[in-house]
Design an enzyme around this catalytic site. Structure first.
Site, PDB file in Angstrom:
ATOM      1  CB  THR A 114      -0.923   0.019   1.230  1.00 54.51           C
ATOM      2  OG1 THR A 114      -0.124  -0.038   2.415  1.00 54.51           O
ATOM      3  CG2 THR A 114      -1.889  -1.156   1.202  1.00 54.51           C
ATOM      4  CG  ASP A 151       0.573  -2.731   9.841  1.00 57.99           C
ATOM      5  OD1 ASP A 151       1.055  -2.304   8.771  1.00 57.99           O
ATOM      6  OD2 ASP A 151      -0.568  -3.227   9.925  1.00 57.99           O
ATOM      7  CE  LYS A 178     -14.681   1.758  54.069  1.00 56.28           C
ATOM      8  NZ  LYS A 178     -15.068   1.584  55.481  1.00 56.28           N
ATOM      9  CG  HIS A 179     -10.878   5.157  52.311  1.00 51.60           C
ATOM     10  ND1 HIS A 179     -11.634   5.682  51.291  1.00 51.60           N
ATOM     11  CD2 HIS A 179     -11.677   5.137  53.410  1.00 51.60           C
ATOM     12  CE1 HIS A 179     -12.843   5.978  51.743  1.00 51.60           C
ATOM     13  NE2 HIS A 179     -12.895   5.647  53.032  1.00 51.60           N
ATOM     14  N   GLY A 221     -18.161  -1.935  54.237  1.00 48.39           N
ATOM     15  CA  GLY A 221     -18.108  -1.205  52.975  1.00 48.39           C
ATOM     16  C   GLY A 221     -16.758  -1.270  52.285  1.00 48.39           C
ATOM     17  CG  ASN A 242       6.390   7.066  58.502  1.00 49.61           C
ATOM     18  OD1 ASN A 242       7.268   6.671  57.770  1.00 49.61           O
ATOM     19  ND2 ASN A 242       6.415   8.260  59.083  1.00 49.61           N
ATOM     20  CG  HIS A 264       5.425   8.148  49.678  1.00 49.62           C
ATOM     21  ND1 HIS A 264       6.692   7.660  49.414  1.00 49.62           N
ATOM     22  CD2 HIS A 264       5.462   8.629  50.943  1.00 49.62           C
ATOM     23  CE1 HIS A 264       7.457   7.860  50.471  1.00 49.62           C
ATOM     24  NE2 HIS A 264       6.740   8.432  51.416  1.00 49.62           N
TER      25      HIS A 264
END
Length: 531
Positions: free
Chosen positions: A69, A127, A282-283, A312, A425, A531
């Site tokens: 092509t 490609d 959780k979180h 939860g 920590n 962190h």
């Protein structure tokens, strides 16, 4: 820009899903189809009229199909501005016919690379002609419609039906954006593969340029908060988890659900699949982790660490979820469960919890697989390899007069593994292969130790136990104790053995304090800041 009639289409597909249906519909609008190699054969076998690209260009495919092509009659047909006199003159002079629609997807480079194919095979699956055509068509989207995803076939056909074979300007622009994103992602996959190959060959310096790409999985209701917009993009990384999981039931996942589920499953995967493990998140922080001979017992012990915070939360398991465990889970409100699979009983029991999201990931992520982790910052992206460090018994250095017992050593290794997944920590207390207190994300390591002990006391009081489970436990710190005060705090909570990286200028003072308290302590030499 305005509506453009589709008279002539070039179709060149590696993945031919939906090809016949789509091409037959185009033919119904009188569209002339030109095509390449295997795509042309598939169309011809289906009885759809097609012209080979080599016939359209007057030039044969050469070099094992590498060049077919890449020809002025193809790229001129895609790039020509039909209303510009000198472009129209060039088309007439060189016998170039316009191409109004390009339908093209690319060699399966990503899947070939992910299959750990040979360098030569992977290289051959890069490609060249496809991306060149896609970029040309997308640039000239004032005149050319470009389709790179089979999921756009139905939408485009609906538009052709509504406009008598034409495409609207806004549709072409949207498809052009998708096309450029696809070629960008493709090039990113190639460049990152080459970066990995260079690393394997001993080239140490990081690439001067890095490319990142993703494919939209879904738009989310909102981000971390309702006033934030959010989407979930998935990469080509072949790592079992929330991005690969099948959701069997429940509401759509939220931004926070996805983040917590990823954190939970990565932690559960740390323990492999030889012994059942449960992680409750959780979180983004664990509030209970345990391993046991039975999955239901691992869940109960993980829950016992902090049942209030577990309400939860997100549950992750490293083995198939069974009915007995599902029965226990159903007694508590849970947002998400993820496991490699779930048996028939578990699926039936949890089906009664309509809002509970149940995900099966099909496998565990490899905790030792070395790949990249990313984080955005203002004006840039932080990139690092995953924290894949695994601490074994042979890595430990006993630094105190008292040596730890075998059971203490086992619990210390378990606790240190969990601490790797707790925000710094962090202090983790563990006993009998279960967490009994977790202090996460504190500015002071002493505060982390005291917070975990306080939570353990609250749990004991609520359960009516005579003392908190931190008594006669072990404690893990994901980084060194800078002063003896943190060690003293875990001793006051009842810990009899401590595992920590070591490396502080005050190590001798900390070791002296441990000896005075009669505590066994080991150094790992590896820290796990998070962190």
């Amino acid at each position: 820009m305005t509506e453009r009639l589709i008279r002539r289409a070039l179709i060149s597909l590696s993945d031919k899903s939906g090809l016949i249906y789509f091409a037959r519909a185009l033919a119904g609008y009188g569209v002339e189809i030109i095509s390449t190699g295997g795509t042309a054969k598939a169309l011809r076998d289906a009885g759809i009229a097609v012209t080979d690209v080599s016939a359209a260009t007057g030039f044969p495919e050469i070099m094992d199909g590498r060049v077919k092509t890449l020809h002025p009659k193809i790229h001129g047909g895609l790039l020509a501005l039909r209303d510009k006199p000198d472009h129209a003159q060039a088309m007439r002079a060189h016998g170039i016919e316009g191409i109004d629609l390009l339908v093209c997807n690319l060699y399966p480079f990503e899947s070939v690379a992910a299959a750990s194919s040979s360098f030569a095979e992977t290289l051959e699956n890069i490609d060249i002609g496809g991306p060149a055509m896609i970029r040309a068509a997308a640039k000239n989207h004032e005149w050319v419609t470009v389709v790179v995803d089979a999921e756009d076939y139905t939408t485009l056909l609906s538009e052709l039906a509504a406009t008598r074979g034409k495409t609207r300007a806004e549709t072409r622009r949207k498809l052009a954006q998708t096309a450029y994103a696809r070629t960008a992602a493709y090039d990113a996959a190639v460049s990152n593969w080459l970066a990995g190959e260079l690393t394997k060959s001993g080239v140490a310096e990081p690439p001067r340029r890095r490319a990142f790409a993703g494919r939209l999985r879904e738009s989310l209701r909102y981000g971390e908060n309702p006033h934030q917009q959010a989407q979930f993009y998935v990469s080509n990384e072949k790592r079992h988890g929330v991005a690969t999981a099948e959701q069997l039931q429940g509401k759509a996942l939220s931004y926070n659900n996805i983040a917590d589920t990823d954190a939970a499953y990565e932690l559960a995967a740390e323990f492999g699949s030889k012994q059942p493990a449960c992680a409750i998140i959780k979180h983004a922080n664990p509030c209970g982790v345990a391993i046991s001979s039975r999955l239901v017992d691992a869940y109960r012990e993980a829950l016992a660490c902090d049942p209030v915070s577990a309400f939860g939360g997100v549950l992750a398991f490293n083995v198939t979820l069974d009915g007995a465990t599902a029965e226990e889970i159903s007694k508590l409100f849970t947002e998400v469960i993820i496991a490699p699979d779930a048996d028939t009983d578990a699926r039936r029991i949890l089906a009664a919890k309509k809002n509970l999201r149940l995900l099966v990931a099909g496998g565990l992520p490899d905790a030792r697989a070395q790949d990249l982790a990313f984080r955005s910052v203002a004006g840039g992206i932080l990139v690092q390899t995953r924290d894949t460090a695994i601490t074994a018994k042979s890595d430990l250095k006993i630094v105190t007069k008292r040596k730890p017992t075998e059971s203490e050593l086992a619990d210390m290794l378990f606790a240190f593994t969990v601490a790797k997944h707790v925000k710094s920590n962090a202090i983790v207390y563990a006993k009998d292969s279960a967490t009994v207190g977790i202090g996460a994300g504190q500015m002071s390591r002493v505060d982390a130790a005291k917070l975990a002990a306080m939570k353990a006391r609250e749990v004991a009081e609520a359960a009516g136990w005579p003392e908190p489970k931190t008594k006669a436990s072990v404690a893990a710190s994901e980084a060194f104790f800078p002063f003896p005060d943190g060690l003293i705090a875990v001793a006051e909570a009842g810990a009899t053995a401590v595992i920590q990286p070591g490396g502080s200028v005050k190590d001798d003072d900390v070791i002296k304090a441990a000896d005075e308290l009669g505590i066994a302590m080991v150094f790992t030499g590896v820290r796990h800041f998070r962190h």
